[in-house]
Design a protein around this motif. Sequence first.
Motif: not given
Length: 217
Positions: A81-84, A168-171, A213-214, A204-206
């Motif tokens: 997912y993160s790679l994509a 942050y919604a990481m991964g 907001h996610n 959002d930008s990192p």
Amino acid sequence: IFFRVCFLLALHFSISMHRTFLGFVVLCAVMQGSLGSPWFCHDIECPKFTTEAEKGKVEIRNYEATAWVQTNFTGAGEDDYSLAVGKGFNRLFRYISGANEKNVKIPMTAPVLVNIHPGAGPNCNTTFTVGFFVPFEFQKDVPKPASDDVYVKCYGPGKVAVMSFGGYAMGWEAQKKHFTALAEKLQDLGVKFKETPLATAGYDSPFRILNRHNEVW
């Protein structure tokens, strides 16, 4: 910025007229809400929608017909997912930076939308479709991508169930619990829904620290 200016002007007038201050703040807030995009778009273009129903963090939205530019990846694991998302963003960013038949630079929009089509079994590939919303000025004449792995997709009007969350919604792991919460809430409300595809929407930008907001759809 608009709200800040209104607030400062209102504060100036409040020295002598408290009621005028309160009325002016309310007026500014109403005007800000009527300017178009929701607050979480942060002054860049987003697809238009109307809210049909809202219950806590769950919202039922009706979206207008829109054009998107997209790219696909396949993978078998959650780490893909993160790679994509990373590779897909880079491909699409090259497109809006001028890698299109008209060599035009196209403004960034929100959200970065990732549609997830799960494989039929544990060892089957999942398809990840990363997409950018096409700005309104290009909606009727979308520049053709220069790369074969980027394409334009037009969607008709549609209804989606949305759950919003901050931070942050990481991964994939950070998203998964929100999909589960959304599905359970819809079941509790008696709302019928399709389980696939899933979609994540990042606005959002990192480098944005506050008011992030996610969404999961």
